[in-house]
Design a protein around this motif. Structure first.
Motif, PDB file in Angstrom:
ATOM      1  N   GLY A 311       0.823  -1.199   0.000  1.00  0.00           N
ATOM      2  CA  GLY A 311       0.000   0.000   0.000  1.00  0.00           C
ATOM      3  C   GLY A 311       0.859   1.251   0.000  1.00  0.00           C
ATOM      4  O   GLY A 311       1.992   1.247   0.482  1.00  0.00           O
ATOM      5  N   GLU A 316      -3.024   1.686   4.860  1.00  0.00           N
ATOM      6  CA  GLU A 316      -3.186   0.565   3.938  1.00  0.00           C
ATOM      7  C   GLU A 316      -2.161  -0.525   4.244  1.00  0.00           C
ATOM      8  O   GLU A 316      -2.477  -1.723   4.192  1.00  0.00           O
ATOM      9  CB  GLU A 316      -3.009   1.047   2.497  1.00  0.00           C
ATOM     10  N   GLN A 317      -0.931  -0.123   4.570  1.00  0.00           N
ATOM     11  CA  GLN A 317       0.107  -1.090   4.910  1.00  0.00           C
ATOM     12  C   GLN A 317      -0.256  -1.859   6.174  1.00  0.00           C
ATOM     13  O   GLN A 317      -0.083  -3.080   6.242  1.00  0.00           O
ATOM     14  CB  GLN A 317       1.440  -0.364   5.092  1.00  0.00           C
ATOM     15  N   ASP A 320      -2.852  -4.402   5.465  1.00  0.00           N
ATOM     16  CA  ASP A 320      -2.267  -5.579   4.824  1.00  0.00           C
ATOM     17  C   ASP A 320      -1.541  -6.442   5.848  1.00  0.00           C
ATOM     18  O   ASP A 320      -1.623  -7.676   5.810  1.00  0.00           O
ATOM     19  CB  ASP A 320      -1.295  -5.139   3.731  1.00  0.00           C
TER      20      ASP A 320
END
Length: 425
Positions: A311, A316-317, A320
């Motif tokens: 991401g 977003e990271q 994930d």
């Protein structure tokens, strides 16, 4: 195709056609067979087994014919397999088929990793993806409803057995309010322990880790904030009841007050500490090894310091990262406990945390099975203060805050629960 793989595949299929015990071969899947006709034949045998139908040369041939696969295998070849199969125990041949399948999968995964690295991908990430691919090959296919029901009954029986002995379904945290509502750290689940700085998140994680390990549950603590010396001092302070501050600052009274017998009680417990692993790729690669070595609970302190994740934005990271941790927990039968910070709004408002307060949360609140919130009620600079503990999310039980706050003593890095029974606020 190697001679070993070829003969092992022929022996397994031939013995099954002659009536060998299917239960010894059910650990395989069709893709474990290198030859296409062997894959078709094994798939047909597996279908009959799922239907509780007889398995022999005639029934397997009829199943292949009914599904339009017989011409690709052939009656004659099936007869040869049945006639020529080795008389060695089928489990030895099954092991050979699995071993050869793993070798082929490893070569494919490593070749893919090599291409990824040559194309510019991070080597650690490429190796982690290869490891995930290999672990995925070990994952069995879809289960029948009968198998699912059986697994449910086994889990319920185990939980009841532990409850009758005064224990919890999973590894206990040592905090009765939490254990009674969650059943402790159970396999395949992700826990999140959230709170503002000073709420005692790391102390709670360490205290629960030690408690579970003292009761025989394998635990791994991945600390991204503290080194082994600081963790060791905190563990000693918790267990031996000696001020961590004194031990850290070198106050002679701290060492003099130590009860070596109490300290020695910590040495043999099955608790491993990792202060070196920061990349999510390395964490994931290590989970499979930890599971094989008997570890059942993995504590990561803390989430926002884990490096990696796909991401362009940090939330977003992190989303994930938690999704991959959840998959790994299910795959390896681990309980993964993640310590997490809260967002700035909660730190400014000084209120009880909620699910929306998880910092850069991404999908953390969705991936978690249990979320525990810690809330320090006072801000005075005293070593002992009250901390409220709440269960913000619980897939299998009740949520809510404990009726009375817990006492946290920073000197001993220890939470103390009120002696009387807790209720919901």
């Amino acid at each position: 195709m190697s001679d070993v793989a070829y003969q092992a595949e022929r022996d397994v299929l031939g013995q099954l056609l002659r009536g060998a015990d299917w239960s010894e071969a059910r650990v395989l899947c069709a893709d474990d067979f290198e030859r296409a006709d062997h894959r078709l034949l094994y798939a047909a045998i597996a279908e009959l087994a799922e239907d509780d139908a007889p398995i022999d040369l005639v029934t397997v041939g009829e199943r292949l014919e009914a599904t339009g696969r017989l011409e690709r295998v052939g009656w004659e070849y099936m007869g040869v397999l049945a006639a020529d199969a080795s008389l060695a125990p089928i489990e030895t041949r099954v092991s050979l088929v699995r071993r050869e399948s793993r070798k082929r999968s490893a070569l494919v995964a490593l070749a893919a990793a090599q291409r990824a690295v040559m194309g510019g991908e991070d080597p650690a990430a490429a190796l982690a993806n290869a490891a995930e691919a290999l672990e995925g090959r070990e994952t069995p296919g879809p289960l029948s409803m009968a198998a699912v029901v059986e697994k449910g009954l086994e889990a319920a029986d185990l939980a009841a057995s532990r409850s009758r002995m005064g224990g919890t379904a999973g590894a206990p945290t040592g905090i009765p309010f939490v254990d009674q509502r969650t059943g402790g750290f159970q396999p395949g689940r992700v826990w999140v322990l959230a709170g503002r700085p000073g709420a005692g998140k790391s102390a709670f994680a360490l205290q629960a880790s030690i408690h579970a390990a003292k009761r025989g549950h394998g635990v791994a603590l991945v600390s991204l904030e503290m080194g082994a010396p600081e963790l060791g001092i905190r563990a000693i302070a918790q267990h031996a009841g000696v001020s961590a501050t004194m031990l850290t600052l070198g106050d002679p009274r701290g060492i003099e007050a130590l009860d070596q017998a109490r300290v020695n009680e910590l040495r043999p417990i099955p608790l491993r500490v990792d202060t070196e692993t920061h990349q999510i790729a390395d964490l994931l690669a290590g989970l499979a090894s930890l599971s094989r070595s008997g570890t059942r609970v993995v504590v990561i302190d803390y989430l926002q310091r884990v490096v990696g994740g796909e991401g362009s934005k940090r939330h977003e990271q992190l989303g994930d990262i938690t999704r991959r941790l959840k998959r790994a927990a299910l795959r390896h039968g681990l309980c993964v406990v993640v310590v997490s910070s809260l967002n700035r709004e909660n730190e400014r408002d000084k209120r009880r945390p909620g699910l929306s307060d998880l910092r850069e949360s991404g999908d953390i609140e969705y991936d978690a099975d249990v979320v525990i919130g810690l809330h320090r009620t006072g801000l005075d600079d005293t070593p002992a203060y009250d901390v409220e503990i709440g269960i913000l999310k619980n897939r299998t039980g009740r949520i809510g805050w404990a009726r009375e706050p817990f006492s946290f003593d920073a000197r001993y890095q220890r939470f103390m629960e009120p002696a009387y029974r807790q209720g919901a606020a």
